[in-house]
Design a protein around this motif. Structure first.
Motif, PDB file in Angstrom:
ATOM      1  N   UNK A 289      29.366 -20.205 -42.232  1.00  0.00           N
ATOM      2  CA  UNK A 289      30.244 -20.980 -43.111  1.00  0.00           C
ATOM      3  C   UNK A 289      29.448 -21.979 -43.926  1.00  0.00           C
ATOM      4  N   UNK A 290      28.463 -22.638 -43.305  1.00  0.00           N
ATOM      5  CA  UNK A 290      27.644 -23.628 -43.994  1.00  0.00           C
ATOM      6  C   UNK A 290      26.822 -23.022 -45.124  1.00  0.00           C
ATOM      7  N   UNK A 291      26.308 -21.786 -44.887  1.00  0.00           N
ATOM      8  CA  UNK A 291      25.354 -21.186 -45.819  1.00  0.00           C
ATOM      9  C   UNK A 291      25.960 -20.137 -46.734  1.00  0.00           C
ATOM     10  N   UNK A 292      27.261 -19.922 -46.648  1.00  0.00           N
ATOM     11  CA  UNK A 292      27.927 -18.937 -47.503  1.00  0.00           C
ATOM     12  C   UNK A 292      27.825 -19.346 -48.966  1.00  0.00           C
ATOM     13  N   UNK A 293      27.746 -18.341 -49.845  1.00  0.00           N
ATOM     14  CA  UNK A 293      27.626 -18.614 -51.277  1.00  0.00           C
ATOM     15  C   UNK A 293      28.825 -19.397 -51.808  1.00  0.00           C
ATOM     16  N   UNK A 294      29.990 -19.211 -51.218  1.00  0.00           N
ATOM     17  CA  UNK A 294      31.199 -19.910 -51.662  1.00  0.00           C
ATOM     18  C   UNK A 294      31.534 -21.113 -50.793  1.00  0.00           C
ATOM     19  N   UNK A 295      30.561 -21.582 -50.008  1.00  0.00           N
ATOM     20  CA  UNK A 295      30.795 -22.751 -49.169  1.00  0.00           C
ATOM     21  C   UNK A 295      31.048 -23.979 -50.048  1.00  0.00           C
ATOM     22  N   UNK A 296      32.026 -24.814 -49.702  1.00  0.00           N
ATOM     23  CA  UNK A 296      32.319 -25.999 -50.521  1.00  0.00           C
ATOM     24  C   UNK A 296      31.118 -26.924 -50.629  1.00  0.00           C
ATOM     25  N   UNK A 297      30.976 -27.573 -51.772  1.00  0.00           N
ATOM     26  CA  UNK A 297      29.902 -28.540 -51.961  1.00  0.00           C
ATOM     27  C   UNK A 297      30.118 -29.749 -51.058  1.00  0.00           C
TER      28      UNK A 297
ATOM     29  N   UNK B  67      14.984 -42.444 -49.857  1.00  0.00           N
ATOM     30  CA  UNK B  67      16.241 -41.689 -49.962  1.00  0.00           C
ATOM     31  C   UNK B  67      16.186 -40.625 -51.055  1.00  0.00           C
ATOM     32  N   UNK B  68      17.050 -39.640 -50.915  1.00  0.00           N
ATOM     33  CA  UNK B  68      17.135 -38.561 -51.889  1.00  0.00           C
ATOM     34  C   UNK B  68      17.951 -39.051 -53.086  1.00  0.00           C
ATOM     35  N   UNK B  69      17.479 -38.826 -54.318  1.00  0.00           N
ATOM     36  CA  UNK B  69      18.242 -39.282 -55.481  1.00  0.00           C
ATOM     37  C   UNK B  69      19.480 -38.428 -55.737  1.00  0.00           C
ATOM     38  N   UNK B  70      20.183 -38.746 -56.799  1.00  0.00           N
ATOM     39  CA  UNK B  70      21.374 -38.015 -57.237  1.00  0.00           C
ATOM     40  C   UNK B  70      22.463 -38.059 -56.165  1.00  0.00           C
ATOM     41  N   UNK B  71      22.796 -36.931 -55.545  1.00  0.00           N
ATOM     42  CA  UNK B  71      23.902 -36.897 -54.593  1.00  0.00           C
ATOM     43  C   UNK B  71      23.537 -37.466 -53.223  1.00  0.00           C
ATOM     44  N   UNK B  72      22.252 -37.725 -52.987  1.00  0.00           N
ATOM     45  CA  UNK B  72      21.841 -38.312 -51.721  1.00  0.00           C
ATOM     46  C   UNK B  72      21.415 -37.315 -50.665  1.00  0.00           C
ATOM     47  N   UNK B  73      21.267 -36.044 -51.037  1.00  0.00           N
ATOM     48  CA  UNK B  73      20.905 -35.006 -50.069  1.00  0.00           C
ATOM     49  C   UNK B  73      20.479 -33.760 -50.838  1.00  0.00           C
ATOM     50  N   UNK B  74      20.101 -32.698 -50.100  1.00  0.00           N
ATOM     51  CA  UNK B  74      19.682 -31.434 -50.711  1.00  0.00           C
ATOM     52  C   UNK B  74      20.709 -30.325 -50.511  1.00  0.00           C
ATOM     53  N   UNK B  75      21.832 -30.649 -49.921  1.00  0.00           N
ATOM     54  CA  UNK B  75      22.785 -29.629 -49.507  1.00  0.00           C
ATOM     55  C   UNK B  75      23.482 -28.881 -50.618  1.00  0.00           C
ATOM     56  N   UNK B  76      23.463 -29.419 -51.846  1.00  0.00           N
ATOM     57  CA  UNK B  76      24.155 -28.761 -52.947  1.00  0.00           C
ATOM     58  C   UNK B  76      23.213 -28.243 -54.033  1.00  0.00           C
ATOM     59  N   UNK B  77      21.907 -28.210 -53.763  1.00  0.00           N
ATOM     60  CA  UNK B  77      20.964 -27.728 -54.771  1.00  0.00           C
ATOM     61  C   UNK B  77      21.024 -26.200 -54.858  1.00  0.00           C
ATOM     62  N   UNK B  78      20.532 -25.664 -55.961  1.00  0.00           N
ATOM     63  CA  UNK B  78      20.331 -24.219 -56.095  1.00  0.00           C
ATOM     64  C   UNK B  78      18.833 -23.977 -55.934  1.00  0.00           C
TER      65      UNK B  78
ATOM     66  N   UNK C 241      22.657 -29.426 -44.829  1.00  0.00           N
ATOM     67  CA  UNK C 241      23.976 -28.925 -44.449  1.00  0.00           C
ATOM     68  C   UNK C 241      24.196 -29.026 -42.934  1.00  0.00           C
ATOM     69  N   UNK C 242      23.143 -28.767 -42.172  1.00  0.00           N
ATOM     70  CA  UNK C 242      23.254 -28.900 -40.722  1.00  0.00           C
ATOM     71  C   UNK C 242      23.486 -30.362 -40.333  1.00  0.00           C
ATOM     72  N   UNK C 243      22.698 -31.275 -40.905  1.00  0.00           N
ATOM     73  CA  UNK C 243      22.852 -32.692 -40.575  1.00  0.00           C
ATOM     74  C   UNK C 243      24.239 -33.200 -40.977  1.00  0.00           C
ATOM     75  N   UNK C 244      24.709 -32.763 -42.127  1.00  0.00           N
ATOM     76  CA  UNK C 244      26.039 -33.183 -42.566  1.00  0.00           C
ATOM     77  C   UNK C 244      27.096 -32.700 -41.591  1.00  0.00           C
ATOM     78  N   UNK C 245      26.998 -31.433 -41.169  1.00  0.00           N
ATOM     79  CA  UNK C 245      27.986 -30.891 -40.247  1.00  0.00           C
ATOM     80  C   UNK C 245      27.929 -31.587 -38.887  1.00  0.00           C
ATOM     81  N   UNK C 246      26.727 -31.893 -38.421  1.00  0.00           N
ATOM     82  CA  UNK C 246      26.603 -32.613 -37.158  1.00  0.00           C
ATOM     83  C   UNK C 246      27.243 -33.992 -37.258  1.00  0.00           C
ATOM     84  N   UNK C 247      27.131 -34.616 -38.436  1.00  0.00           N
ATOM     85  CA  UNK C 247      27.774 -35.910 -38.636  1.00  0.00           C
ATOM     86  C   UNK C 247      29.293 -35.790 -38.649  1.00  0.00           C
ATOM     87  N   UNK C 248      29.787 -34.741 -39.294  1.00  0.00           N
ATOM     88  CA  UNK C 248      31.238 -34.507 -39.329  1.00  0.00           C
ATOM     89  C   UNK C 248      31.748 -34.261 -37.908  1.00  0.00           C
ATOM     90  N   UNK C 249      31.041 -33.424 -37.163  1.00  0.00           N
ATOM     91  CA  UNK C 249      31.460 -33.102 -35.799  1.00  0.00           C
ATOM     92  C   UNK C 249      31.480 -34.325 -34.893  1.00  0.00           C
TER      93      UNK C 249
END
Length: 235
Positions: free
Chosen positions: A92-100, A176-187, A222-230
């Motif tokens: 789910x985290x790595x799917x092409x249509x996974x939400x940003x 810190x990472x610029x822009x959105x603050x992470x790498x989870x939404x890059x192409x 994406x993993x770190x974000x999900x661990x934070x959500x969980x």
């Protein structure tokens, strides 16, 4: 087989060398999470001498055994914390249509730990090398005045019961990472969707792959974000 145990799960590391590094750091006022300072310690030299090519089949090509020793020590220092990602969650985290993810400040569950991937689902390719399954990745952060200033990752590939060591890929980035603050939404890939299979016939089994540093950083974010959500600490 845990990759930490495969290399460091011996008394000479956990009862002798690692405690000696901690004692050296206190004596010399060194911040061990800063790689350059960590490498200056006398006990670190003893650690790296133990991690010779004879004992470790293939360590990270840059900076080699230094990265392996750095992550091994900090994994021990942090209480050998680990997090396991199940197959459904990773897909789910790595799917092409996974939400940003959107705007989110990248942070990790603790200063150092290890994330276990589902067995034989995610593969990594390096130029000129045979693809290998990603067992998981070590992570460690440097900080100044309570703010993370660097993220260090070490992917563990080809972890098997019949193998003395494993292949390692090391990646480090400033925070810190610029822009959105992470790498989870890059192409991350120039061609095709990120994490798409690259092995012959792998699509029939739904295999995933990382092929460059951007994909590794996206995976970690994406993993770190999900661990934070969980845990209830995500956005």
């Amino acid at each position: 087989m845990n990759p930490y145990d495969a290399i460091f799960g011996r008394p000479e590391f956990e009862d002798e060398i690692f405690p000696a590094i901690t004692a050296d750091a206190v004596e010399h006022g060194v911040r061990t999470h800063v790689v350059d300072e960590f490498l200056q310690l006398p006990a670190t030299t003893a650690l790296l001498e133990k991690l010779s090519p004879a004992e470790v089949e293939r360590a990270s090509p840059f900076p080699g055994v230094a990265a392996l020793g750095f992550h091994g020590y900090h994994h021990w220092l942090g209480g050998k914390r680990s997090h396991e990602i199940d197959e459904g969650a990773l897909r789910e985290m790595l799917a092409a249509d996974s939400p940003a993810i959107g705007t989110w400040s990248l942070h990790v569950p603790e200063e150092a730990g290890y994330v276990v991937m589902p067995a034989n689902l995610l593969w990594a390719t390096q130029e000129g090398a045979t693809p290998e399954a990603v067992h998981g990745f070590f992570y460690a952060t440097s900080s100044a005045e309570g703010i993370a200033t660097r993220l260090d990752l070490l992917l563990a590939l080809g972890v098997r019961q019949d193998r003395a060591g494993f292949t390692a890929i090391e990646i480090s980035v400033p925070l810190p990472v610029p822009d959105l603050g992470h790498f989870g939404d890059i192409e991350a890939r120039e061609q095709g969707p990120d994490f798409a299979n690259v092995l012959p016939g792998g699509e029939l089994r739904g295999l995933l792959a990382v092929t460059n540093a951007g994909e590794v950083l996206k995976l970690a974010s994406r993993v770190f974000h999900q661990l934070g959500v969980d845990s209830g600490s995500g956005r």
